[in-house]
Each structure stands twice: as structure tokens, then as C-alpha cells.
Scaffold this motif. Structure first.
Motif, PDB file in Angstrom:
ATOM      1  N   GLY A 286       0.799  -1.224   0.000  1.00  0.00           N
ATOM      2  CA  GLY A 286       0.000   0.000   0.000  1.00  0.00           C
ATOM      3  C   GLY A 286       0.825   1.263   0.000  1.00  0.00           C
ATOM      4  O   GLY A 286       0.373   2.316   0.470  1.00  0.00           O
ATOM      5  N   LEU A 287       2.053   1.197  -0.547  1.00  0.00           N
ATOM      6  CA  LEU A 287       2.974   2.343  -0.517  1.00  0.00           C
ATOM      7  C   LEU A 287       3.062   3.103  -1.837  1.00  0.00           C
ATOM      8  O   LEU A 287       3.542   4.230  -1.850  1.00  0.00           O
ATOM      9  N   LEU A 288       2.617   2.507  -2.932  1.00  0.00           N
ATOM     10  CA  LEU A 288       2.851   3.125  -4.242  1.00  0.00           C
ATOM     11  C   LEU A 288       2.192   4.503  -4.333  1.00  0.00           C
ATOM     12  O   LEU A 288       2.851   5.495  -4.678  1.00  0.00           O
ATOM     13  N   GLU A 289       0.908   4.588  -4.028  1.00  0.00           N
ATOM     14  CA  GLU A 289       0.230   5.887  -4.101  1.00  0.00           C
ATOM     15  C   GLU A 289       0.733   6.879  -3.057  1.00  0.00           C
ATOM     16  O   GLU A 289       0.973   8.041  -3.387  1.00  0.00           O
ATOM     17  N   PRO A 290       0.926   6.454  -1.788  1.00  0.00           N
ATOM     18  CA  PRO A 290       1.512   7.397  -0.823  1.00  0.00           C
ATOM     19  C   PRO A 290       2.893   7.914  -1.256  1.00  0.00           C
ATOM     20  O   PRO A 290       3.209   9.087  -1.048  1.00  0.00           O
ATOM     21  N   LEU A 291       3.714   7.048  -1.857  1.00  0.00           N
ATOM     22  CA  LEU A 291       5.017   7.504  -2.361  1.00  0.00           C
ATOM     23  C   LEU A 291       4.836   8.547  -3.449  1.00  0.00           C
ATOM     24  O   LEU A 291       5.491   9.597  -3.440  1.00  0.00           O
ATOM     25  N   ARG A 292       3.955   8.283  -4.401  1.00  0.00           N
ATOM     26  CA  ARG A 292       3.704   9.252  -5.477  1.00  0.00           C
ATOM     27  C   ARG A 292       3.214  10.582  -4.918  1.00  0.00           C
ATOM     28  O   ARG A 292       3.649  11.646  -5.355  1.00  0.00           O
ATOM     29  N   GLU A 293       2.313  10.507  -3.949  1.00  0.00           N
ATOM     30  CA  GLU A 293       1.762  11.729  -3.362  1.00  0.00           C
ATOM     31  C   GLU A 293       2.839  12.535  -2.652  1.00  0.00           C
ATOM     32  O   GLU A 293       2.906  13.760  -2.792  1.00  0.00           O
ATOM     33  N   ARG A 294       3.700  11.862  -1.882  1.00  0.00           N
ATOM     34  CA  ARG A 294       4.752  12.594  -1.158  1.00  0.00           C
ATOM     35  C   ARG A 294       5.763  13.206  -2.125  1.00  0.00           C
ATOM     36  O   ARG A 294       6.238  14.320  -1.895  1.00  0.00           O
ATOM     37  N   VAL A 295       6.104  12.487  -3.188  1.00  0.00           N
ATOM     38  CA  VAL A 295       7.037  13.050  -4.172  1.00  0.00           C
ATOM     39  C   VAL A 295       6.415  14.271  -4.837  1.00  0.00           C
ATOM     40  O   VAL A 295       7.052  15.320  -4.972  1.00  0.00           O
ATOM     41  N   ARG A 296       5.146  14.160  -5.239  1.00  0.00           N
ATOM     42  CA  ARG A 296       4.458  15.312  -5.862  1.00  0.00           C
ATOM     43  C   ARG A 296       4.366  16.494  -4.906  1.00  0.00           C
ATOM     44  O   ARG A 296       4.396  17.653  -5.327  1.00  0.00           O
TER      45      ARG A 296
END
Length: 198
Positions: free
Chosen positions: A64-74
């Protein structure tokens, strides 16, 4: 974040996590492994290590990390990716699996395993813009290279005519593994990037 001691995570799903934790600790940070979204939420910066990029992307989705990672990078989280980490930070891939997903964050096209197979791994001195004290010894293990970059991407280093280190805003990536050499200047540089965002 304290201005003197940032908390920097290392994505600890697969790959050379321990070596990055050691390099970050020696650069005067609190270094911790990140495996869950709640751990990601607590860091001031993140390192995405080398390893196997397809496995890493599958595990990121599973945890469950893919979207949270994308959000934090953005949202502007400072991130440094080495080897597979560079692949994970690419907006586009060449020679990737059809189902392979990336986090994105750098407007670049990356070719996986561009420098060859495991038995073609090598070490080389790489001069990196912004890193003082001479070239960094880079360990290239099934390493990617960058085929092309967008206009906002700064090329920091090339080797044998290929782009091997880039930066776009708060996101840094290298094709090679500086964490395996004992020379932690690239990590120290990344820590300064994180401090600058404090």
C-alpha cells in the motif's frame, strides 16, 4: 524537523537498505527503514535503494505504498534513488516489464540494465556536479542509464557518454551505488538538500 537532525527513511522493501542506513547515519541524520505508509508520513526525506526494480514496484503496491510515495514526491518530499531507485523515480522506462509501475518524479526516460548483466558489473570514478573533493567511486550493478531528460532536469554526471546522475528539484538519482564504497559524499549532499527544505 530539527534543523540539525533530519529524519530520513530508506524504502525497506528489497535491496541494499542497510548500507544506505549506515551512510545516512554517518551524515548526521536519524535514519530509519520505511515499509508502511505511516512510516513514510514521518520522514523528512527518503532514499530508494538499489535492488530489483520490478520486485520493488510489486512490493510497494502490495504494502500500500505506491500511491503514498507518489503523493509525497508530488508534494515535494526530497528523495534520492540509486540504481533501481533511479528506475523507480523515472517518469518513463525502456526495457521494463509491461506491468512495471514507477513512482515518477523525474522527467526522464531510463533504460533498465543498460550497462549489462550481473557479471558485467564494474566500478568507475564519476565526477558529479556539486560534489566537491574529486570523483566519486561508483559501483554499477546491472545499472540503468538515462536515455533523455526534460528541460527541468539537471544532468549531474555522465559516464562513457551516458547520463548516470540527475536532479529535478528535490529529487536526485544515480545509476550507481555510492553507498557500497564507504564514500558518503553523495548522501551528505542529499542530507543538505533535505535540510534546505526544512
Amino acid at each position: 524537523m530539527s534543523s540539525t537532525t533530519p529524519v530520513i527513511g530508506v524504502l525497506a522493501l528489497q535491496g541494499d537498505v542497510r548500507e544506505h542506513l549506515v551512510a545516512l547515519a554517518e551524515a548526521d541524520t536519524v535514519a530509519r527503514p520505511v515499509r508502511r505508509p505511516e512510516e513514510l508520513a514521518e520522514v523528512d526525506g527518503l532514499v530508494i535503494p538499489g535492488g530489483e526494480s520490478t520486485t520493488m514496484s510489486k512490493l510497494a503496491a502490495l504494502f500500500g505504498l505506491l500511491e503514498p510515495l507518489r503523493e509525497r514526491v508530488r508534494a515535494g518530499l526530497p528523495v534520492y534513488g540509486t540504481c533501481a531507485g533511479m528506475i523507480m523515480l523515472a517518469d518513463k522506462l525502456l526495457d521494463g516489464r509491461d506491468d512495471q509501475e514507477t513512482i515518477g518524479g523525474i522527467d526522464m526516460i531510463v533504460r533498465r540494465n543498460a550497462f549489462g548483466r550481473q557479471n558485467e558489473s564494474f566500478e568507475a570514478a564519476v565526477g558529479i556536479a556539486g560534489i566537491e573533493g574529486g570523483p566519486v567511486e561508483g559501483v554499477f550493478i546491472r545499472a540503468p542509464w538515462v536515455e533523455s531528460v526534460g528541460g527541468d532536469v539537471e544532468v549531474l554526471a555522465t559516464y562513457d557518454g551516458h547520463i548516470v546522475a540527475v536532479r529535478q528539484g528535490r529529487v536526485l538519482a544515480t545509476s550507481f551505488h555510492p553507498e557500497l564504497t564507504g564514500d558518503h559524499r553523495v548522501h551528505a549532499h542529499f542530507v543538505e538538500m533535505v535540510r534546505a527544505e526544512a
